[in-house]
Design a protein around this motif. Structure first.
Motif, PDB file in Angstrom:
ATOM      1  N   SER A 207      11.045  -2.490  -6.478  1.00 15.53           N
ATOM      2  CA  SER A 207      10.448  -3.624  -7.198  1.00 15.53           C
ATOM      3  C   SER A 207       9.733  -3.167  -8.464  1.00 15.53           C
ATOM      4  O   SER A 207       9.677  -3.908  -9.455  1.00 15.53           O
ATOM      5  CB  SER A 207       9.462  -4.363  -6.289  1.00 15.53           C
ATOM      6  N   ILE A 208       9.193  -1.949  -8.452  1.00 19.37           N
ATOM      7  CA  ILE A 208       8.482  -1.442  -9.629  1.00 19.37           C
ATOM      8  C   ILE A 208       9.467  -1.206 -10.772  1.00 19.37           C
ATOM      9  O   ILE A 208       9.196  -1.554 -11.926  1.00 19.37           O
ATOM     10  CB  ILE A 208       7.717  -0.155  -9.279  1.00 19.37           C
ATOM     11  N   LYS A 209      10.631  -0.646 -10.450  1.00 22.57           N
ATOM     12  CA  LYS A 209      11.644  -0.448 -11.492  1.00 22.57           C
ATOM     13  C   LYS A 209      12.149  -1.793 -12.011  1.00 22.57           C
ATOM     14  O   LYS A 209      12.340  -1.970 -13.222  1.00 22.57           O
ATOM     15  CB  LYS A 209      12.809   0.382 -10.962  1.00 22.57           C
ATOM     16  N   LEU A 210      12.373  -2.737 -11.101  1.00 23.02           N
ATOM     17  CA  LEU A 210      12.832  -4.062 -11.524  1.00 23.02           C
ATOM     18  C   LEU A 210      11.797  -4.738 -12.425  1.00 23.02           C
ATOM     19  O   LEU A 210      12.152  -5.399 -13.410  1.00 23.02           O
ATOM     20  CB  LEU A 210      13.105  -4.926 -10.300  1.00 23.02           C
ATOM     21  N   ALA A 211      10.520  -4.558 -12.102  1.00 16.48           N
ATOM     22  CA  ALA A 211       9.467  -5.134 -12.942  1.00 16.48           C
ATOM     23  C   ALA A 211       9.488  -4.500 -14.333  1.00 16.48           C
ATOM     24  O   ALA A 211       9.285  -5.182 -15.346  1.00 16.48           O
ATOM     25  CB  ALA A 211       8.107  -4.941 -12.281  1.00 16.48           C
TER      26      ALA A 211
ATOM     27  N   SER B  23       0.821  -1.214   0.000  1.00 12.09           N
ATOM     28  CA  SER B  23       0.000   0.000   0.000  1.00 12.09           C
ATOM     29  C   SER B  23       0.853   1.262   0.000  1.00 12.09           C
ATOM     30  O   SER B  23       0.390   2.329  -0.426  1.00 12.09           O
ATOM     31  CB  SER B  23      -0.911   0.019   1.228  1.00 12.09           C
ATOM     32  N   GLU B  24       2.101   1.162   0.453  1.00 10.01           N
ATOM     33  CA  GLU B  24       2.952   2.346   0.577  1.00 10.01           C
ATOM     34  C   GLU B  24       3.556   2.786  -0.754  1.00 10.01           C
ATOM     35  O   GLU B  24       3.976   3.938  -0.887  1.00 10.01           O
ATOM     36  CB  GLU B  24       4.088   2.070   1.583  1.00 10.01           C
ATOM     37  N   TYR B  25       3.613   1.902  -1.752  1.00  7.58           N
ATOM     38  CA  TYR B  25       4.249   2.298  -3.015  1.00  7.58           C
ATOM     39  C   TYR B  25       3.398   2.026  -4.250  1.00  7.58           C
ATOM     40  O   TYR B  25       3.844   2.264  -5.372  1.00  7.58           O
ATOM     41  CB  TYR B  25       5.630   1.641  -3.172  1.00  7.58           C
ATOM     42  N   ILE B  26       2.138   1.591  -4.053  1.00  8.78           N
ATOM     43  CA  ILE B  26       1.243   1.412  -5.206  1.00  8.78           C
ATOM     44  C   ILE B  26       0.977   2.757  -5.881  1.00  8.78           C
ATOM     45  O   ILE B  26       0.620   2.817  -7.063  1.00  8.78           O
ATOM     46  CB  ILE B  26      -0.081   0.749  -4.764  1.00  8.78           C
ATOM     47  N   ILE B  27       1.177   3.856  -5.124  1.00 10.88           N
ATOM     48  CA  ILE B  27       0.925   5.188  -5.685  1.00 10.88           C
ATOM     49  C   ILE B  27       1.794   5.458  -6.902  1.00 10.88           C
ATOM     50  O   ILE B  27       1.405   6.233  -7.789  1.00 10.88           O
ATOM     51  CB  ILE B  27       1.141   6.274  -4.593  1.00 10.88           C
TER      52      ILE B  27
END
Length: 396
Positions: free
Chosen positions: A376-380, A344-348
């Motif tokens: 993790s978003i950058k890695l994805a 929830s802290e980085y879904i933004i």
């Protein structure tokens, strides 16, 4: 020194929780209303008399514009015998003072799983009965399955593609007759929590008097400006016909309605709205699911990364999944879905990416902090162009 296992006073925990909610409600709602001299608060049940008039406690009030924000309540399924036994909902579960030894939860959505896992951690044996073939059916299938595996490892029991034919009480226990593809099974528990969705609080408003149209379940139909079929009447919150029911979304809908009433054109796009299941790990999602995008536009590009490739998750000894859904024509991100610690802290970041039309390359070209879970978003995003398991940390 030998450390004893920590003991939790369940009754004291619940009392503390209730007091916290009461204080928050007073500080953030009651006191806020009192701080505005131009707000008159009237407690009562309202109903429409005409297009621009409502009746409350026998008194009539006229207004050029009206906002309906009556909320919702737990939906109770039609199960034989349910009305004859005491059952819990998300409204009254907070009033219990003793931990149930065994509890059946009807519904495998966010509310059922959040409360269920909390009780499981306190020591209850939790059984979840879900009519669909997986829990959290509005989530990506891979994330739903992974979350269910985690909960099963903790001891939670699941009945999928199941229904309850009847419920009865015997010697203080509640007996549920559960039907699955394997046949009939009798499930004996101490408590039942009903978590099968919500119904709108609109049936006594006399919406027809105001020419306000609702769907077949009673949820009010609005446009992107939060106007109802009567352009002078707006609606916001859980009484509105939509896919998501969230406190923050209700607040945004209220702002959109007020802006438009005062001539400031404002709209809402539900595809930018994130939602979270506050289990551990958390499940957070925004935008299109893979199958949704394929159904609407023909194809997509999607990748899933496991948190074992995220250094901060390894430090925390946590696992999970992150999935990006993108438009194959331009690489624009259209969906971000995370099952992981504190999702929830980085879904933004996904919300902003979708709202601003950012691409996979835009995420790759943005420097992230190492080590963090949001990395993790950058890695994805990088997983679309390289094998991330075969690269060093912080590769740009």
């Amino acid at each position: 020194m030998i450390l004893e296992k920590a003991k939790v006073d369940f009754k004291e925990v619940m009392e503390g929780l209730r007091n916290f909610v009461l204080n928050l409600r007073k500080n953030k709602y009651e006191d806020v209303l009192k701080a505005y001299p131009n707000i008159e608060y009237i407690e009562g049940k309202a109903k429409f008399s005409s297009n621009n008039e409502i009746e409350v406690n026998g008194k009539h009030f006229n207004a050029e514009n009206i906002i309906i924000a009556t909320g919702s309540r737990p939906s109770i399924p039609n199960i034989e015998g349910l009305e004859k036994v005491n059952y819990l909902t998300s409204n009254n579960v907070w009033e219990i003072s003793s931990l149930p030894s065994r509890i059946a939860i009807i519904g495998g959505g966010a509310i059922g799983l959040e409360i269920g896992q909390a009780l499981q951690h306190f020591g209850s044996q939790v059984f979840v009965i879900e009519a669909m073939d997986r829990i959290v059916p509005q989530a990506e299938p891979e994330l739903s399955k992974y979350l269910m595996n985690v909960l099963e490892e903790e001891g939670m029991k699941f009945y999928l593609k199941a229904r309850i034919s009847k419920i009865e009480e015997r010697s203080g226990s509640k007996i549920l007759e559960v039907l699955t593809a394997k046949g009939k099974e009798l499930l004996e528990v101490d408590e039942i929590l009903v978590a099968t969705g919500r119904n709108p609080n609109t049936e006594k408003l006399r919406l027809d008097k105001a020419n306000v149209i609702a769907d077949k379940r009673g949820f009010i139909i609005t446009n992107e400006m939060m106007q109802t079929s009567n352009p002078k009447i707006y609606a916001a919150g859980d009484c509105v016909s939509k896919r998501l029911m969230l406190e923050t979304l209700a607040a945004r809908e209220g702002v959109v309605a007020v802006n438009n009433i005062f001539g400031i054109k404002s709209t809402i796009d539900y595809n930018h709205v994130p939602w979270v299941v506050f289990t551990n790990p958390q499940l957070a999602s925004v935008g299109y699911l893979e199958q949704e995008f394929v159904n609407n536009f023909g194809s997509c590009i999607c990748n899933i990364v496991r948190f074992k490739d995220v250094p901060k998750a390894l430090i925390m000894n946590e696992e999970g999944l992150i999935k990006i859904v993108a438009d194959p024509n331009n690489g624009r991100i259209v969906g971000l879905h995370v099952l992981g610690p504190m999702a929830s802290e980085y879904i933004i970041e996904g919300v902003l990416a979708i709202k601003l039309g950012l691409t996979i390359n835009d995420i790759i070209d943005t420097v992230h902090v190492f080590p963090t879970l949001s990395e993790s978003i950058k890695l994805a995003a990088q997983s679309f162009i390289r094998n991330i398991s075969m690269m060093s940390c912080c590769v740009e």
